[in-house]
Design an enzyme around this catalytic site. Structure first.
Site, PDB file in Angstrom:
ATOM      1  N   CYS A  80      -0.019  -3.652 -14.322  1.00  0.00           N
ATOM      2  CA  CYS A  80       0.545  -2.317 -14.146  1.00  0.00           C
ATOM      3  C   CYS A  80       1.341  -1.878 -15.363  1.00  0.00           C
ATOM      4  O   CYS A  80       1.494  -0.703 -15.616  1.00  0.00           O
ATOM      5  CB  CYS A  80       1.444  -2.281 -12.920  1.00  0.00           C
ATOM      6  N   GLY A 116      -1.187  -3.452  -0.075  1.00  0.00           N
ATOM      7  CA  GLY A 116       0.103  -4.128  -0.125  1.00  0.00           C
ATOM      8  C   GLY A 116       1.224  -3.153  -0.439  1.00  0.00           C
ATOM      9  O   GLY A 116       2.329  -3.245   0.102  1.00  0.00           O
ATOM     10  N   GLY A 134      -5.374  -7.698   1.120  1.00  0.00           N
ATOM     11  CA  GLY A 134      -6.731  -8.229   1.161  1.00  0.00           C
ATOM     12  C   GLY A 134      -7.334  -8.586  -0.181  1.00  0.00           C
ATOM     13  O   GLY A 134      -7.932  -9.653  -0.345  1.00  0.00           O
TER      14      GLY A 134
HETATM   15  C1  LIG Z   1      -0.956  -6.917  -5.872  1.00  0.00           C
HETATM   16  C2  LIG Z   1       0.439  -6.982  -5.360  1.00  0.00           C
HETATM   17  C3  LIG Z   1       0.975  -5.962  -4.568  1.00  0.00           C
HETATM   18  C4  LIG Z   1       0.232  -4.681  -4.278  1.00  0.00           C
HETATM   19  O1  LIG Z   1      -0.841  -4.844  -3.429  1.00  0.00           O
HETATM   20  P1  LIG Z   1      -1.958  -3.691  -3.404  1.00  0.00           P
HETATM   21  O2  LIG Z   1      -2.807  -4.059  -2.248  1.00  0.00           O
HETATM   22  O3  LIG Z   1      -2.661  -3.763  -4.721  1.00  0.00           O
HETATM   23  O4  LIG Z   1      -1.236  -2.409  -3.210  1.00  0.00           O
HETATM   24  C5  LIG Z   1       2.251  -6.110  -4.096  1.00  0.00           C
HETATM   25  N1  LIG Z   1       2.977  -7.192  -4.375  1.00  0.00           N
HETATM   26  C6  LIG Z   1       2.501  -8.204  -5.117  1.00  0.00           C
HETATM   27  C7  LIG Z   1       3.355  -9.390  -5.381  1.00  0.00           C
HETATM   28  C8  LIG Z   1       1.217  -8.130  -5.644  1.00  0.00           C
HETATM   29  O5  LIG Z   1       0.759  -9.113  -6.420  1.00  0.00           O
END
Ligand SMILES: *Cc1c(COP(=O)(O)O)cnc(C)c1O
Length: 385
Positions: free
Chosen positions: A324, A71, A199
């Site tokens: 985080c 993401g 995912g």
């Molecule tokens: C978890 C998350 C991400 C990051 O996704 P990753 O696949 O862990 O990099 C981005 N935005 C939101 C709102 C999330 O909850």
């Protein structure tokens, strides 16, 4: 009671159906989909099917889906593409409560000569859309607003924002990582230019995600390399994980109804019972406008970290602030943006469910949490009954 996993906004377990679907592509079908023999063809065909499945979940077409590694990469790519394609524009609009994958990126861009507007939220976490609209100028390159907040579950009016932003000819991106699989997401009716999904938040493995890019939108790749993803994202395809993402999206679509009924009722019951049993507790976020699976509960005068440690000893996984930021003593930027009082922001715990959770797990949390809070408050110098 074995493990009670109530931290599905942080990550989810891999669905066994998803795992079965992906395993052959880690074992026998290891061919590079770009290669010219039968072994590789199988990978190519399966990637195509996965792309169709991802597209179907969000009402996109197949060629509007780009597979990425996470993401975070999808978010970075979206912002990068908008800036690269409009080099004369130096203004970005986003919100104060984004995931770090947008927030920290925008802070970096602000240090590198861009002007960034971080639109505030009210004390229930609702976005000040009027301020957002007023911030738009001829210099605005992109507006990026998350669909659902990862800490509180609060939903933003993406359709309303997208409509106004795109009428003005400005690119609109939404980080929908926490919306996909929890509420119906339709890129056409929402009218977005780009959308991020990931995912591992929907029972696929970590390390695979997608970026929806509306057909016709000027796009520049972020990872520059081979011709994979029709030249829009270099790097040999993570075949097994892409296959998993496709299957997970298909399953997510079939489970939306359960999310909206059973899981919503479970979440609501947890909240009501905790509020009833624990004095000086409150829900952080607009209870009327959230994804069905998330609750963020604030307990006055104690530390969220202490609560989590004691829950962990009883086999309950939850989180405080966002994963985080835990480890730092500051309350989360989301709760601070909502002006949650300092003493209760510190004692906030997020429980986030998936369709795997069961009623008896809620019973267990409701049984175990009140004595933990009482005990911690006895020890707290801030607690005055
Ligand atoms: C978890 C998350 C991400 C990051 O996704 P990753 O696949 O862990 O990099 C981005 N935005 C939101 C709102 C999330 O909850």
């Amino acid at each position: 009671m074995k493990l009670v996993y109530a931290d599905n906004n942080a990550t989810t377990q891999i669905d066994s159906i998803v795992l079965d679907e992906m395993l052959p592509f880690l074992k026998e079908y290891y061919g590079n989909p770009s290669s010219m023999y039968g072994l590789a063809e199988k990978s190519g065909t399966k990637i195509k099917e996965a792309r169709q499945r991802v597209a179907a979940l969000i009402n996109a077409s197949e060629d509007e889906i780009i597979f990425t590694s996470c993401g975070t990469e999808s978010n970075n790519t979206a912002v990068h593409a908008a800036l690269e394609k409009q080099p004369e524009k130096k203004h970005i609009i986003t919100t104060r409560v984004e995931h770090p994958a947008i927030k920290s990126l925008c802070e970096r861009l602000a240090r590198n000569g861009y002007r960034v507007t971080f639109v505030p939220v009210d004390k229930k976490g609702n976005l000040d859309t009027q301020l957002l609209f007023k911030s738009i100028t001829k210099d605005t390159a992109i507006v990026s607003v998350m669909w659902a907040n990862n800490e509180t579950g609060v939903l933003f009016p993406v359709q309303e924002i997208a409509e106004d932003v795109r009428k003005k000819g400005i690119v609109f991106h939404t980080d929908a990582v926490q919306a996909v699989g929890k509420i119906p997401v339709d890129v056409k009716s929402a009218g977005v230019d780009m959308l991020t999904l990931s995912g591992h938040k929907i029972h696929a493995p970590k390390g695979v995600a997608a970026l929806y890019v509306r057909k016709g939108l000027p796009f520049a790749s972020y990872l520059i390399g081979g011709h994979q993803e029709r030249g829009r994202r270099g790097g040999t395809e993570n075949v097994a994980s892409i296959v998993a993402l496709g299957k997970a999206c298909q399953l997510a679509g079939s489970r939306l109804e359960v999310m909206n009924t059973k899981i919503r009722a479970m979440r609501d019951r947890l909240e009501n019972e905790l509020l009833e049993k624990i004095p000086n507790s409150a829900i952080n976020g607009n209870r009327e406008n959230r994804v069905p699976s998330t609750t963020n509960v604030g307990f006055n005068s104690i530390e969220g970290e202490a609560i989590l440690l004691m829950l962990d000893q009883l086999g309950i996984c939850a989180s405080s602030g966002s994963a985080c930021t835990s480890g730092s003593l500051e309350p989360s930027h989301v709760l601070r943006a909502m002006n949650v009082p300092f003493t209760s922001a510190h004692g906030s715990v997020r429980f986030s469910f998936s369709t795997y959770n069961e009623e008896k797990e809620v019973d267990y949390i409701v049984e175990k949490l009140p004595p933990i809070i009482a005990r911690l408050r006895e020890l707290s110098p801030f607690w005055k009954q």
